[in-house]
Write a protein that holds these residues in place. Structure first.
Motif, PDB file in Angstrom:
ATOM      1  N   ALA A 264      -0.088  -6.228  -7.395  1.00  0.00           N
ATOM      2  CA  ALA A 264       1.213  -6.558  -6.800  1.00  0.00           C
ATOM      3  C   ALA A 264       1.464  -5.786  -5.503  1.00  0.00           C
ATOM      4  CB  ALA A 264       2.335  -6.270  -7.792  1.00  0.00           C
ATOM      5  N   GLY A 265       0.505  -4.925  -5.119  1.00  0.00           N
ATOM      6  CA  GLY A 265       0.640  -4.164  -3.881  1.00  0.00           C
ATOM      7  C   GLY A 265       1.384  -2.858  -4.026  1.00  0.00           C
ATOM      8  N   HIS A 266       1.677  -2.458  -5.276  1.00  0.00           N
ATOM      9  CA  HIS A 266       2.408  -1.211  -5.492  1.00  0.00           C
ATOM     10  C   HIS A 266       1.459  -0.013  -5.505  1.00  0.00           C
ATOM     11  CE1 HIS A 266       5.477  -3.962  -7.714  1.00  0.00           C
ATOM     12  NE2 HIS A 266       5.766  -3.854  -6.414  1.00  0.00           N
ATOM     13  N   ARG A 267       1.950   1.123  -4.999  1.00  0.00           N
ATOM     14  CA  ARG A 267       1.142   2.335  -4.959  1.00  0.00           C
ATOM     15  C   ARG A 267       0.853   2.843  -6.369  1.00  0.00           C
ATOM     16  NH1 ARG A 267       4.664   2.782  -0.623  1.00  0.00           N
ATOM     17  NH2 ARG A 267       3.873   3.729   1.315  1.00  0.00           N
ATOM     18  N   LEU A 268      -0.390   3.333  -6.550  1.00  0.00           N
ATOM     19  CA  LEU A 268      -0.773   3.994  -7.797  1.00  0.00           C
ATOM     20  C   LEU A 268      -1.471   5.308  -7.435  1.00  0.00           C
ATOM     21  CD1 LEU A 268      -2.132   1.045  -9.967  1.00  0.00           C
ATOM     22  CD2 LEU A 268       0.050   2.235 -10.211  1.00  0.00           C
ATOM     23  N   TYR A 269      -1.025   6.391  -8.040  1.00  0.00           N
ATOM     24  CA  TYR A 269      -1.507   7.723  -7.712  1.00  0.00           C
ATOM     25  C   TYR A 269      -2.465   8.243  -8.784  1.00  0.00           C
ATOM     26  CZ  TYR A 269       2.259   7.567  -4.325  1.00  0.00           C
ATOM     27  OH  TYR A 269       3.086   7.206  -3.289  1.00  0.00           O
ATOM     28  N   THR A 270      -3.543   8.870  -8.328  1.00  0.00           N
ATOM     29  CA  THR A 270      -4.528   9.438  -9.247  1.00  0.00           C
ATOM     30  C   THR A 270      -4.145  10.886  -9.593  1.00  0.00           C
ATOM     31  OG1 THR A 270      -5.906  10.363  -7.489  1.00  0.00           O
ATOM     32  CG2 THR A 270      -6.320   8.069  -8.118  1.00  0.00           C
ATOM     33  N   GLU A 271      -4.868  11.466 -10.549  1.00  0.00           N
ATOM     34  CA  GLU A 271      -4.652  12.869 -10.906  1.00  0.00           C
ATOM     35  C   GLU A 271      -4.938  13.775  -9.704  1.00  0.00           C
ATOM     36  OE1 GLU A 271      -3.363  14.040 -13.492  1.00  0.00           O
ATOM     37  OE2 GLU A 271      -3.627  12.583 -15.113  1.00  0.00           O
ATOM     38  N   GLU A 272      -5.937  13.406  -8.910  1.00  0.00           N
ATOM     39  CA  GLU A 272      -6.264  14.196  -7.717  1.00  0.00           C
ATOM     40  C   GLU A 272      -5.142  14.137  -6.695  1.00  0.00           C
ATOM     41  OE1 GLU A 272      -8.486  16.796  -5.381  1.00  0.00           O
ATOM     42  OE2 GLU A 272      -8.733  16.186  -7.474  1.00  0.00           O
ATOM     43  N   HIS A 273      -4.531  12.964  -6.528  1.00  0.00           N
ATOM     44  CA  HIS A 273      -3.385  12.848  -5.621  1.00  0.00           C
ATOM     45  C   HIS A 273      -2.252  13.771  -6.062  1.00  0.00           C
ATOM     46  CE1 HIS A 273      -4.787   8.504  -4.607  1.00  0.00           C
ATOM     47  NE2 HIS A 273      -5.306   9.375  -3.766  1.00  0.00           N
ATOM     48  N   ILE A 274      -1.962  13.773  -7.358  1.00  0.00           N
ATOM     49  CA  ILE A 274      -0.875  14.600  -7.895  1.00  0.00           C
ATOM     50  C   ILE A 274      -1.176  16.082  -7.663  1.00  0.00           C
ATOM     51  CG2 ILE A 274       0.385  15.254  -9.972  1.00  0.00           C
ATOM     52  CD1 ILE A 274       1.053  12.452  -8.942  1.00  0.00           C
ATOM     53  N   LYS A 275      -2.431  16.457  -7.860  1.00  0.00           N
ATOM     54  CA  LYS A 275      -2.834  17.858  -7.639  1.00  0.00           C
ATOM     55  C   LYS A 275      -2.589  18.268  -6.188  1.00  0.00           C
ATOM     56  CE  LYS A 275      -7.001  20.756  -7.614  1.00  0.00           C
ATOM     57  NZ  LYS A 275      -8.462  20.779  -7.849  1.00  0.00           N
ATOM     58  N   ILE A 276      -2.984  17.411  -5.248  1.00  0.00           N
ATOM     59  CA  ILE A 276      -2.791  17.699  -3.816  1.00  0.00           C
ATOM     60  C   ILE A 276      -1.309  17.803  -3.490  1.00  0.00           C
ATOM     61  CG2 ILE A 276      -3.034  16.719  -1.496  1.00  0.00           C
ATOM     62  CD1 ILE A 276      -5.726  15.530  -2.479  1.00  0.00           C
ATOM     63  N   LEU A 277      -0.531  16.845  -3.990  1.00  0.00           N
ATOM     64  CA  LEU A 277       0.902  16.826  -3.688  1.00  0.00           C
ATOM     65  C   LEU A 277       1.628  18.034  -4.284  1.00  0.00           C
ATOM     66  CD1 LEU A 277       1.440  13.004  -4.186  1.00  0.00           C
ATOM     67  CD2 LEU A 277       1.754  14.247  -2.025  1.00  0.00           C
ATOM     68  N   LYS A 278       1.230  18.443  -5.484  1.00  0.00           N
ATOM     69  CA  LYS A 278       1.841  19.632  -6.092  1.00  0.00           C
ATOM     70  C   LYS A 278       1.562  20.869  -5.249  1.00  0.00           C
ATOM     71  CE  LYS A 278       2.136  18.369 -10.998  1.00  0.00           C
ATOM     72  NZ  LYS A 278       1.617  18.643 -12.366  1.00  0.00           N
TER      73      LYS A 278
END
Length: 305
Positions: A41-55
């Motif tokens: 549907a074109g919606h963003r999906l974040y991986t565990e690695e993305h969450i780690k970087i953002l934290k």
């Protein structure tokens, strides 16, 4: 491989991170620090690695960095996140590094001192290191000296090293001549021109673009009047360390406030903490306080920045 699978939508990711979805979108759009996958549907999906970087980035922002500075720091050293994660698992890096710096200072280990200070600046914001870490170590050194745990030579070397490091940081800030000016002086004549508290305050002001002019010890009203007429400051900061000098310093502040409405007057120093509560209430509009929050509130109320 599962770590690379997108599993969190933007609402879930924002909730985990404690920020607004709009903030997350704005960061991605401006800085492209991560590239979330998209579902059908074109919606963003974040991986565990993305969450780690953002934290990690959010932690840096909470420590005083801007988001652009945090991203720059991450880009300069790709291993910094992994090393910090290891340090956090081993214990609180702020405590362990502060203890290591204290020990290196009192043992005259200059190479070790520089190594620990570099580690502190790689993990924490400049303000956190200078105001909190250096400030706490300075007090520990003074306490150790007063209780006979360290010698005068150890105390002098340690305090002079910290003061010199803070001074070098202050001198590295660019000067903006169109910004506000602050004049700092010590009361009375012969007072300590380089108290750590005044250095901390100078660092704080310079970091916020305020030009600081330290004119040393107070000599005479005529001398100060001529100096102020040359500088035309927005702020005058008077530091008083000895309780015996406090009455004269406060009388001088009172006199200045009656004749100068063109700049704000602030008082700081060890003697201020020993004031009688009634006198403290009387002079409360002039008392800068001793913490970053105190300084921020005092200066904001007077529209210094």
């Amino acid at each position: 491989m599962a770590e690379q699978d997108g599993k969190y939508n933007i609402k879930a990711a924002a909730l985990m991170l404690g920020i607004q979805p709009g903030t997350l979108r704005a960061w991605e759009r401006r800085y492209q620090m991560i590239a979330p996958v998209r579902n059908e549907a074109g919606h963003r999906l974040y991986t565990e690695e993305h969450i780690k970087i953002l934290k990690w980035l959010i932690k840096k922002v909470n420590q005083g960095f801007t988001i652009s500075q945090a991203i720059s720091l991450m880009g300069q050293n790709q291993t910094v996140m992994d090393s910090e994660e290891i340090n956090l698992k081993l214990g609180n890096p702020l405590i362990s590094l502060s203890d290591a710096l204290y020990e290196a200072l009192i043992h005259f280990e200059q190479e070790k001192i520089n190594e620990v200070i570099n580690s502190l600046f790689s993990i924490f914001s400049m303000e956190k290191v200078v105001i909190d870490v250096f400030g706490q170590i300075y007090m520990k050194i003074e306490e150790s000296f007063s209780t006979g745990k360290i010698t005068k030579a150890q105390r002098n070397y340690s305090t002079l090293f910290l003061e010199a490091r803070i001074t070098s940081i202050i001198l590295s800030f660019p000067t903006h001549h169109h910004h506000n000016k602050a004049v700092c002086l010590t009361f009375p004549k012969g007072g300590d021109n380089n108290s750590l508290e005044k250095l901390m305050l100078t660092f704080y002001l310079r970091k916020r673009g305020i030009e600081v002019i330290n004119i040393g010890s107070f000599h005479s009203e005529e001398d100060l009047k001529a100096t102020l007429n040359l500088i035309h400051p927005d702020l005058l900061i008077l530091s008083c360390e000895e309780i015996n000098d406090l009455e004269s310093a406060l009388s001088f502040v009172e006199l200045l406030s009656k004749h100068h409405q063109d700049f704000s007057i602030g008082i700081c120093g060890e003697a201020i903490t020993k004031m009688d509560p009634f006198v403290m209430e009387q002079f409360s509009p002039f008392i800068l306080g001793r913490t970053v929050n105190d300084w921020e509130m005092w200066l904001t109320e007077r529209m210094i920045f």
